[in-house]
Design a protein around this motif. Structure first.
Motif, PDB file in Angstrom:
ATOM      1  N   GLY B 203       1.068  -1.078  -0.046  1.00 27.71           N
ATOM      2  CA  GLY B 203       0.009  -0.283   0.082  1.00 27.71           C
ATOM      3  C   GLY B 203       0.847   1.053   0.341  1.00 27.71           C
ATOM      4  O   GLY B 203       2.170   1.153  -0.626  1.00 27.71           O
ATOM      5  N   MET B 204       0.113   2.361   0.739  1.00 27.16           N
ATOM      6  CA  MET B 204       1.364   3.503   1.023  1.00 27.16           C
ATOM      7  C   MET B 204       0.562   4.498   2.192  1.00 27.16           C
ATOM      8  O   MET B 204       0.003   4.705   1.889  1.00 27.16           O
ATOM      9  CB  MET B 204       1.055   4.086  -0.673  1.00 27.16           C
ATOM     10  CG  MET B 204       1.368   5.352  -1.384  1.00 27.16           C
ATOM     11  SD  MET B 204       0.835   6.532  -0.062  1.00 27.16           S
ATOM     12  CE  MET B 204       0.291   7.562  -0.372  1.00 27.16           C
ATOM     13  N   ILE B 205       1.974   4.610   3.311  1.00 28.30           N
ATOM     14  CA  ILE B 205       1.857   5.319   3.786  1.00 28.30           C
ATOM     15  C   ILE B 205       2.958   6.270   3.279  1.00 28.30           C
ATOM     16  O   ILE B 205       4.359   6.299   2.576  1.00 28.30           O
ATOM     17  CB  ILE B 205       2.776   4.802   5.647  1.00 28.30           C
ATOM     18  CG1 ILE B 205       1.757   3.817   5.607  1.00 28.30           C
ATOM     19  CG2 ILE B 205       3.151   6.099   5.927  1.00 28.30           C
ATOM     20  CD1 ILE B 205       2.512   3.148   6.557  1.00 28.30           C
ATOM     21  N   GLY B 206       2.147   7.334   3.419  1.00 21.65           N
ATOM     22  CA  GLY B 206       2.720   9.028   3.421  1.00 21.65           C
ATOM     23  C   GLY B 206       2.338  10.038   3.336  1.00 21.65           C
ATOM     24  O   GLY B 206       1.284  10.136   4.253  1.00 21.65           O
ATOM     25  N   GLN B 232       6.232   5.056  -6.296  1.00 22.38           N
ATOM     26  CA  GLN B 232       5.463   5.019  -5.388  1.00 22.38           C
ATOM     27  C   GLN B 232       5.526   4.341  -3.906  1.00 22.38           C
ATOM     28  O   GLN B 232       6.952   4.304  -3.742  1.00 22.38           O
ATOM     29  CB  GLN B 232       4.114   4.294  -6.179  1.00 22.38           C
ATOM     30  CG  GLN B 232       4.546   2.617  -6.143  1.00 22.38           C
ATOM     31  CD  GLN B 232       3.557   1.873  -6.577  1.00 22.38           C
ATOM     32  OE1 GLN B 232       2.293   1.819  -5.562  1.00 22.38           O
ATOM     33  NE2 GLN B 232       4.121   0.932  -7.021  1.00 22.38           N
ATOM     34  N   SER B 233       4.493   4.660  -3.382  1.00 26.85           N
ATOM     35  CA  SER B 233       4.588   4.302  -1.942  1.00 26.85           C
ATOM     36  C   SER B 233       5.613   5.345  -1.532  1.00 26.85           C
ATOM     37  O   SER B 233       5.705   6.051  -1.549  1.00 26.85           O
ATOM     38  CB  SER B 233       4.660   2.886  -1.715  1.00 26.85           C
ATOM     39  OG  SER B 233       4.258   2.497  -0.514  1.00 26.85           O
ATOM     40  N   SER B 234       5.850   4.194   0.292  1.00 25.65           N
ATOM     41  CA  SER B 234       6.255   5.538   1.090  1.00 25.65           C
ATOM     42  C   SER B 234       8.059   5.660   0.229  1.00 25.65           C
ATOM     43  O   SER B 234       9.149   5.352   0.009  1.00 25.65           O
ATOM     44  CB  SER B 234       6.698   4.647   2.508  1.00 25.65           C
ATOM     45  OG  SER B 234       5.335   4.208   2.313  1.00 25.65           O
ATOM     46  N   ILE B 247      -2.441   6.394   5.749  1.00 28.74           N
ATOM     47  CA  ILE B 247      -1.989   5.365   6.037  1.00 28.74           C
ATOM     48  C   ILE B 247      -2.413   4.246   5.349  1.00 28.74           C
ATOM     49  O   ILE B 247      -4.305   3.579   5.443  1.00 28.74           O
ATOM     50  CB  ILE B 247      -1.989   5.235   7.712  1.00 28.74           C
ATOM     51  CG1 ILE B 247      -1.204   6.151   7.913  1.00 28.74           C
ATOM     52  CG2 ILE B 247      -1.575   3.627   8.299  1.00 28.74           C
ATOM     53  CD1 ILE B 247      -1.654   5.962   9.479  1.00 28.74           C
ATOM     54  N   ASP B 248      -3.001   3.425   3.535  1.00 29.98           N
ATOM     55  CA  ASP B 248      -3.757   3.331   2.912  1.00 29.98           C
ATOM     56  C   ASP B 248      -2.530   1.754   2.997  1.00 29.98           C
ATOM     57  O   ASP B 248      -1.334   1.678   2.204  1.00 29.98           O
ATOM     58  CB  ASP B 248      -3.221   3.610   1.687  1.00 29.98           C
ATOM     59  CG  ASP B 248      -3.896   2.745   0.625  1.00 29.98           C
ATOM     60  OD1 ASP B 248      -4.515   1.942   0.468  1.00 29.98           O
ATOM     61  OD2 ASP B 248      -3.822   3.721  -0.481  1.00 29.98           O
TER      62      ASP B 248
END
Lengths: 400, 400
Positions: B203-206, B232-234, B247-248
């Motif tokens: 996923g993606m924490i950004g 992409q992503s963190s 927080i995806d």
């Protein structure tokens, strides 16, 4: 000329040799190799002149990253017209005259290919994947330095994992230690593989019988995994004493992967397994002795197989029985499964800049896998071992 | 009849409706869905009668895992003859009579498809991928329970990550916390995605500006990532005070994925961002009110877009400007990008058994992304929310 411009120039030179008018590149990793960006779209490389990167998403990001002209591609409708405008000599030919266009047939899905066929009715399509894979086979100094960086991180991860080994710890718990270390040191969170349906889960830490279980993964050691949905790599089985622990791990930093294997044990290995491990090191040393420009790839495999057979280990070499794989090593770089392959039928002579993971291993069903794997760069005079971790069977005391 | 046998029977029923004589299934996830194994090979499903799984590797493992007959397939040479022996009525037709054979055109590489064409000269090929994707769109009770399990684990991971948030921690360090928790709780180590060239990194924490950076990933929030090789992503940017932290995250247990998003902040959000977050929750509530059998997918997207516009947030909805994505949610299951999609053109009526991640989000370039994402199962009378984590903006004190 920048490194990527030079790569495109070399591709163009190959295209001219093989009569290709244009190459439409769309796979992530190939895009990264040729323009430094993985944004979704098509890189159009003409046989002469400048390439154009037609990007669907993200155009903004592609413009920051890529070293060629970026154009927005909102839909496939009109892509043919756009190409005819940008490259009239190639895509603006009179009806009936064909343009020879290459694509990456080894990875491109049929559905997307058919859309390209629809968009470019004047194209005669050919498979250009080997052209790209062969170009990518020879690494630049910058690429080798990127792999060195991954090698440094995986050495730290290996030492941390080794220090964490204790009886009763599960394979996947030990793998979680590795994954945490590499992630904190720049690992991207995934390792890329080109082969269709192939998946990499940081490699494989497997102990005893679990390590020796065969899988769909195209490697000598499979692993039990976490169930039928993920039947490879580490599983929940606790690591026991006196069984081989195969620590086959990798990481990917700035796009470049490393691959290394070490064998550990809590207590000590049975004599025949320890002997098989010694044979894997001997094969590696013998292979190293021939690692220099000119050596033919398949001969390294054949010599290793011959050695394994002479040691009475032919049935256990690189897997067991029907699940044996027929190679000794594989190129690595942006993907884990690059050229050259050290296997029968691969007649490439070694060249400076090739980077190859060499992994003699022996599989004993019900008992485990032993072996070693180093990654090497071929140099003008021989090789550089990129793998840093100490060799030999790494032993943990049974009394902890 | 077992669940997988029932799936094959439903596929056969669809094949008869559409005039398909045989389906050659070879993608990992589709194989798992229909026979419970991902070993490399071809599952041949005839329009009537029993399916056969022709396996290259590992045959041993396939026999343990699959609930159909397994045959060894050592090479493509002779595959046509083997099929004619196993299914004479379908593949043993006199020359000139064609057999209609379906394959997964959306994922199958051209090179492998051409090998199939060569092996089966009597076949007329058709794209069967939508048939499979539509069957997989409706989940069984067992599949929904598997997704519930992933939902439980991601809730633990979310709470652990939330407790770890502090000023100066980087996005990727926070992501490493999530990855460690999910791995220790059964996560396979990867999440599967069907779309070509798409990749999921947990996923993606950004946070802040980094989260709002657009990417090649087909979602509303991209992320800075770890460089052009993984854009992409963190990323390495430290999380600051008063900026939204998106927080995806997801995980994959026993093959089934979950997808959820929460918004957190150290300190507090600017009023307009907090308001946008409230709008995302309101849109989610309004969507929930219509989540029941019969509601047309695209109407949910249109209503959400309309609401966003009415709130003056149309330009920020699901990405910004040219990088907006045109959907509100997506089916999930064995892959993260399943049917149905809540987007224009998707005329499916909701049906019991669909599992959909719904993710209203708002992107503010240079400032961040706010929003929420829950995964739902459609039931006979409405929906079950599978996501367990508490909603609302999760606030961490600035004084820590």
């Amino acid at each position: 000329m920048g490194e990527r411009a030079e790569r495109r120039r070399r591709l163009q030179s190959k295209m001219k040799e093989t009569g290709i008018d244009a190459f439409l590149i769309t796979q992530n990793v190939d895009l990264y190799y040729f323009v430094g960006s993985v944004q979704t779209g098509y890189l159009v490389v003409p046989s002469a002149g400048e390439a154009t990167y037609f990007v669907r998403r993200s155009v903004v990001r592609a413009k920051e990253e890529a070293d060629v002209a970026v154009e927005e591609l909102s839909s496939m409708r009109g892509f043919g017209t756009r190409l005819a405008q940008s490259y009239p000599e190639l895509f603006g030919k009179p009806e009936g005259e064909k343009t020879i266009v290459a694509a990456e047939y080894d990875v491109l899905p049929v559905q997307q290919f058919q859309r390209l066929e629809g968009a470019l009715p004047g194209a005669r399509w050919v498979d250009g994947s080997m052209l790209i894979r062969e170009l990518r086979m020879i690494k630049s100094a910058g690429e080798i330095e990127a792999i060195r960086q991954s090698a440094r991180v995986i050495d730290i991860a290996y030492e941390t994992a080794f220090a964490a080994i204790k009886p009763g710890l599960s394979e996947v718990e030990l793998m979680a230690v590795v994954e945490s270390v590499i992630r904190h040191n720049g690992h991207m969170g995934l390792m890329r593989v080109r082969g269709y349906n192939q998946e990499i889960i940081t490699g494989m830490i497997g102990a005893g019988a679990a390590a020796a279980m065969p899988t769909y993964f195209d490697g000598p050691a499979g692993g039990q995994g976490l169930g039928a949905a993920s039947p490879q790599s580490s599983g929940r089985r606790p690591i026991g004493a006196d069984e081989p622990i195969l620590i086959d791990i990798g990481c990917c930093i700035d796009g470049y992967v490393i691959d290394q294997t070490r064998t550990a044990v809590i207590g000590e290995l049975a004599e025949d397994l320890a002997l098989a491990y010694e044979v894997s090191e001997t094969i590696l040393r013998e292979t190293e002795a021939r690692l220099k420009p000119g050596t033919v790839c398949e001969e390294l495999y054949e010599a290793a197989l011959e050695h394994a057979r002479a040691a009475g280990l032919g049935d256990h070499f690189m897997g067991f029985g029907a699940d044996q794989v027929k190679f000794l090593g594989h190129g690595i770089g942006l993907e884990i499964d690059e050229l050259p392959v050290l296997a029968k039928g691969f007649r490439y002579g070694l060249q400076p800049g090739m980077v190859i993971a060499i992994e003699p291993k022996f599989t004993f069903p019900g008992r485990g896998v032993v072996g070693i794997e180093n990654t090497y760069a071929i140099t003008e005079t021989g090789f550089e071992k990129l793998t840093l971790s100490r060799e030999g069977i790494a032993t943990v005391s049974r009394q902890m």
